[in-house]
Design an enzyme around this catalytic site. Structure first.
Site, PDB file in Angstrom:
ATOM      1  N   ARG A 252       0.081   1.767  -2.249  1.00  0.00           N
ATOM      2  CA  ARG A 252      -1.298   1.750  -1.977  1.00  0.00           C
ATOM      3  C   ARG A 252      -1.470   0.639  -0.809  1.00  0.00           C
ATOM      4  NH1 ARG A 252      -5.851  -1.546  -3.193  1.00  0.00           N
ATOM      5  NH2 ARG A 252      -7.940  -0.565  -3.306  1.00  0.00           N
ATOM      6  N   PHE A 253      -1.593   0.764   0.408  1.00  0.00           N
ATOM      7  CA  PHE A 253      -1.678  -0.321   1.428  1.00  0.00           C
ATOM      8  C   PHE A 253      -3.107  -1.008   1.543  1.00  0.00           C
ATOM      9  CE2 PHE A 253       1.676   1.060   4.734  1.00  0.00           C
ATOM     10  CZ  PHE A 253       2.760   0.800   3.749  1.00  0.00           C
ATOM     11  N   ASP A 254      -3.286  -1.984   0.652  1.00  0.00           N
ATOM     12  CA  ASP A 254      -4.805  -2.599   0.485  1.00  0.00           C
ATOM     13  C   ASP A 254      -5.045  -3.076   1.650  1.00  0.00           C
ATOM     14  OD1 ASP A 254      -6.757  -3.796  -1.223  1.00  0.00           O
ATOM     15  OD2 ASP A 254      -5.781  -5.461  -0.569  1.00  0.00           O
ATOM     16  N   ALA A 255      -6.405  -2.907   2.309  1.00  0.00           N
ATOM     17  CA  ALA A 255      -7.231  -3.561   3.290  1.00  0.00           C
ATOM     18  C   ALA A 255      -6.485  -3.383   4.694  1.00  0.00           C
ATOM     19  CB  ALA A 255      -7.369  -4.963   2.986  1.00  0.00           C
ATOM     20  N   ILE A 256      -5.705  -2.416   4.747  1.00  0.00           N
ATOM     21  CA  ILE A 256      -4.542  -2.238   5.911  1.00  0.00           C
ATOM     22  C   ILE A 256      -5.270  -2.258   7.136  1.00  0.00           C
ATOM     23  CG2 ILE A 256      -4.637   0.343   5.943  1.00  0.00           C
ATOM     24  CD1 ILE A 256      -1.791  -1.823   6.435  1.00  0.00           C
TER      25      ILE A 256
END
Length: 599
Positions: A252-256
């Site tokens: 999960r790429f957070d705040a990408i």
């Protein structure tokens, strides 16, 4: 053969160089790009051609059996006094025990929210990316869970904790951290920067060489990385390799969306950000073809869709518009906006899917509803949630005004009534919401507190002062077991009905994340869509009464094929031959299918 093998590596390296050239087009790195590409391959351990896995484009790495449970590592814990000798059991071990006891037949993937040492934001201000928070357990505990469930792990890539070793190096102006963080001049134009928070963007930070103005998209404890420095990219590829080694299936790429910054722009969804996601996918899929990327981009719907790329960027995107639209539908008793939105959504091409959810550790985001609901309708939703005990988090809009950014409330409480007030249909409305979500095109993500029907945690909000704490309760494991084993409790009823729906869902090929979906044109008191399996052998008509009064469903409106037998998978009731209509009770959902009885 050796020549062919070398060609495989060279082709991958050439692709990386091409991607790096785009990302760093405004930075004079031309001669260094092959060296950076080689270092990326080394960081991902793709130095030998035999390490490089062959990939196929547009391949689905998932099917209808895939469901993700979203949880903190310590959402369920065991107090020391309850264990023999007063010892403590690592919460990750307790979580594993809970998963095996209550979830094993309904859920096959688990998203453990950041389980690293952190300083704030319940884990999203990471101090050390390479170790497990000792209060939760060890990497052995994480790997044990990954052996029984697909493991989803956060890559908190936009920022880290101001207490991290890297930021301390920045303050002391020592390598490598001295060049790891994004800074700005007070003369830079930051007027267009899109913010999810109301705090000042820049943090005045004394360093060994003077005051620096550090960019902080989220909070002053969350300092943003500077990906203009390739060393930051290489460091994160090393982190990704570690997570793969520990059993990660989904990243999960957070705040990408906030990754790349350019003064004078919005600093969100920039082209360099998209290309960085593509580059990371290139490395991940060649190292482990079964691994996936989900981008977490809490932004308006049209912008969110761009993270699919051409099936070469994110494997999945969060369906952020679904939570506010579905909650609004059930509170207003009209499916008008949900239906219009669903009709506008393009089918996810093979190799991509929508990640559907209606509750998470964060609140119900309102930015994804912008342009879909009017300001008046959003305000009505906000007012209703406040009446049901919810909180509102705000953001700074372009004109300097504050606008509601997200609603903070437990989903079970968000659905305790309608816009007219509380009523007796809370459980039915809650189950209806999930029956809709489970059947939609895409993969469902289920928050642990929705699985067990956890209500607002007012005490935690008072203790932390944070609105989001209202939906981040920590359960004493034995107290939770007592509730779940009590057939009369709310939590037992919710768990039983949710897991039954999931058991049914996972057996239907028409619920494959990429199976065909068509929105049914029903009156606004009903919401429905049709799913058809990829092999076209199974059809399912999914229809919900989204009001608090019985509604008639005229079977002519959904054009059932007369030569087939049809049955509702949920109630197990067959459609009587020559029947012209069905009555749906308040918030009842039916899944009418032409394939059943283990076909």
């Amino acid at each position: 053969m050796q020549s062919i093998a070398n060609d495989v590596k060279q082709q991958l390296k050439d692709k990386l160089v091409h991607q790096l050239a785009f990302i760093y087009a405004d930075i004079a790195l031309d001669e260094a790009l092959p060296v950076i590409a080689e270092r990326l391959l080394t960081a991902m351990r793709l130095t030998q051609s035999e390490d490089i896995k062959q990939i196929e484009a547009h391949v689905n790495l998932w099917d209808e059996t895939d469901v993700v449970l979203i949880t903190y590592g310590d959402s369920i814990y065991e107090p020391a006094q309850e264990l023999s000798g007063g010892t403590t059991r690592a919460p990750l071990k307790t979580l594993h025990q809970f998963l095996n006891r209550y979830c094993i037949h309904a859920i096959n993937n688990v998203h453990i929210l950041p389980f690293f040492p952190y300083s704030s934001d319940d884990g999203f201000s990471v101090i050390d990316y390479s170790t497990v928070n000792e209060s939760l357990g060890t990497w052995d505990d994480v790997e044990a869970i990954s052996e029984d469930f697909g493991l989803m792990v956060d890559l908190v890539i936009n920022h880290c904790s101001a207490r991290s070793a890297w930021f301390q190096q920045f303050i002391e102006q020592k390598s490598p951290g001295k060049d790891f963080f994004f800074t700005a001049s007070l003369s830079d134009d930051i007027s267009q920067v899109v913010r999810p928070r109301t705090s000042p963007l820049l943090k005045d930070t004394p360093t060994a060489t003077g005051i620096e103005h550090v960019w902080c998209t989220f909070s002053h404890d969350q300092v943003d990385f500077d990906f203009r420095n390739p060393e930051v990219l290489i460091a994160f590829v090393e982190i990704i390799r570690l997570y793969l080694d520990k059993g990660t299936r989904i990243f999960r790429f957070d705040a990408i969306a906030f990754l790349w910054k350019i003064a004078g722009t919005s600093c969100i969804n920039l082209l360099q950000t998209h290309e960085t996601v593509r580059l990371l996918r290139t490395l991940i899929e060649h190292a482990k073809p079964g691994a996936m990327i989900i981008t977490e981009t809490n932004i308006p719907n049209r912008e969110n869709l761009t993270y699919f790329g051409n099936a070469n960027e994110a494997h999945a995107i969060y369906n952020f518009s679904l939570p506010p639209l579905l909650v609004n539908t059930l509170l207003s008793g009209s499916s008008q906006y949900l239906k219009s939105w669903l009709m506008s959504m393009p089918p996810a091409q093979n190799g991509t899917f929508y990640f559907n959810f209606i509750a998470s550790h964060d609140g119900i985001g309102l930015r994804p509803a912008e342009g879909l609901l009017s300001d008046e309708e959003i305000n009505d939703l906000v007012n209703c949630m406040q009446k049901f005990g919810g909180r509102v988090s705000w953001r700074s809009a372009d004109n300097g005004r504050q606008k509601p950014y997200e609603l903070n409330i437990a989903l079970i409480d968000a659905l305790k009534g309608t816009l007219h007030g509380e009523d007796q249909w809370q459980i039915e409305r809650f189950i209806c919401a999930h029956a809709i979500m489970f059947a939609l095109e895409g993969m469902p993500g289920l928050y642990v507190h929705s699985l067990i029907g956890t209500t607002n945690d007012e005490e935690k909000v008072l203790n932390t002062g944070q609105n989001r704490s209202i939906n981040r309760h920590r359960w004493d494991y034995q107290m939770l077991v007592d509730e779940l084993d009590d057939v009369h409790s709310l939590h037992h009823q919710i768990l039983t009905q949710i897991t039954q729906l999931l058991h049914i869902r996972r057996a239907q090929r028409a619920f494959h994340p990429n199976a065909t979906q068509f929105t049914l044109q029903l009156r606004n008191e009903l919401f429905g869509f049709w799913r058809q399996s990829i092999d076209r052998k199974q059809s399912i008509f999914c229809v919900s009464n989204i009001t608090d009064v019985p509604q008639a469903l005229y079977l002519s409106d959904i054009n059932l094929i007369g030569t087939d037998q049809w049955k509702d998978l949920i109630s197990q009731q067959g459609v009587v031959e020559d029947e012209l209509e069905m009555t749906l009770e308040p918030y009842q959902t039916i899944w009418l299918t032409n394939q059943f009885d283990d076909e």
